[in-house]
Design an enzyme around this catalytic site. Structure first.
Site: not given
Length: 283
Positions: A12, A15, A48, A107
């Site tokens: 992963m 940043l 979102y 979440h």
């Protein structure tokens, strides 16, 4: 770009680019600009409301799928949570236009967490999510999930910035092989972060901005971070943090800024628990 290796072997980027609070009609351009600047980790969420825009930018970029790391997140599900979690993931994949995500996060630590996690474990085994994890889990909730389930969360994404450094959380995650990821790395500018004398002084010593200092501080703690901007110049600046290193004294100076308290909201506050638990997403 540096990478971390999750506890299941998935790599992963350390940043990435976050899209929280970017309106859907501006998200596609922002993601396109971020990809052009070199970002390969993209972080969105069902809550979102901009997964479709993220997905469209990904498809239009021409960048091979295996070079990208796409994260989205599951919102609190009604019963039966296990079935609804699977449907929520399928909905997110359809909006993104992808056959899998690289990371799927729960979440919030509310609702039928175990039912949701079992569905996420199944998605991980089937390859619909290469890695699975949680967000906003404090040490007690995280350890409970680790000890009582088959798959240890690969990531825990939590509020982390110079004023709330999560040192104890970080130590627990290291102990159990959970990757620490930060949200709110700039504290949304609270406590005058961008003009703070300690951070500004460190920046001047390196010829860097306060934002770059904060991101470098997170990277040196091995914390994955996802700064957000809609300004291409700032995007380029934010990703340019791998050519310098904070000294031990500078790391200690930042460590001294920790207040040990959230600057946003407390997941232990009954009113917040009630609000998050009742909220449901449309569509």
């Amino acid at each position: 770009m540096q990478h971390v290796t999750l506890n299941n072997g998935v790599r992963m980027p350390i940043l990435g680019f976050g899209v929280y609070q970017i309106p859907a009609d501006r998200t596609e351009q922002a993601v396109s600009d971020a990809l052009a600047a070199g970002y390969r980790l993209l972080d969105t969420a069902a809550a979102y409301g901009n997964e479709e825009a993220v997905g469209h930018a990904v498809r239009m970029s021409g960048i091979p799928r295996d070079e990208l790391f796409v994260t989205t997140k599951l919102w609190v599900q009604d019963a039966p949570a296990q079935d609804n979690t699977r449907r929520a993931l399928e909905t997110s994949l359809a909006k993104l236009g992808l056959d899998h995500v690289d990371l799927y996060l729960m979440h919030q630590p509310f609702g039928d967490v175990y039912g949701q996690w079992r569905a996420m474990e199944a998605a991980n085994r089937e390859g619909l999510a290469r890695a699975i994890g949680v967000a906003n889990f404090y040490p007690d909730r995280l350890l409970d999930l680790v000890l009582n389930n088959e798959i240890t969360p690969h990531v825990n994404q939590i509020e982390t910035h110079p004023f709330f450094q999560r040192t104890a959380d970080h130590a627990l995650m290291r102990e159990h092989g959970v990757q620490h990821q930060a949200w709110g790395g700039f504290a949304e500018g609270r406590n005058d972060l961008f003009i703070h004398p300690v951070l500004s002084g460190i920046g001047e010593a390196h010829g860097k901005s306060v934002a770059q200092v904060v991101l470098r501080w997170l990277v040196q703690r091995d914390i994955v971070t996802i700064p957000k901007s809609v300004n291409p110049d700032r995007m380029a600046q934010n990703i340019d943090v791998f050519g310098f290193r904070l000294t031990d004294a500078q790391m200690a100076a930042v460590a001294a800024l920790d207040t040990g308290t959230t600057l946003f909201f407390d997941h232990h506050d009954p009113e917040m628990v009630s609000w998050l638990s009742r909220r449901r997403l449309e569509g």
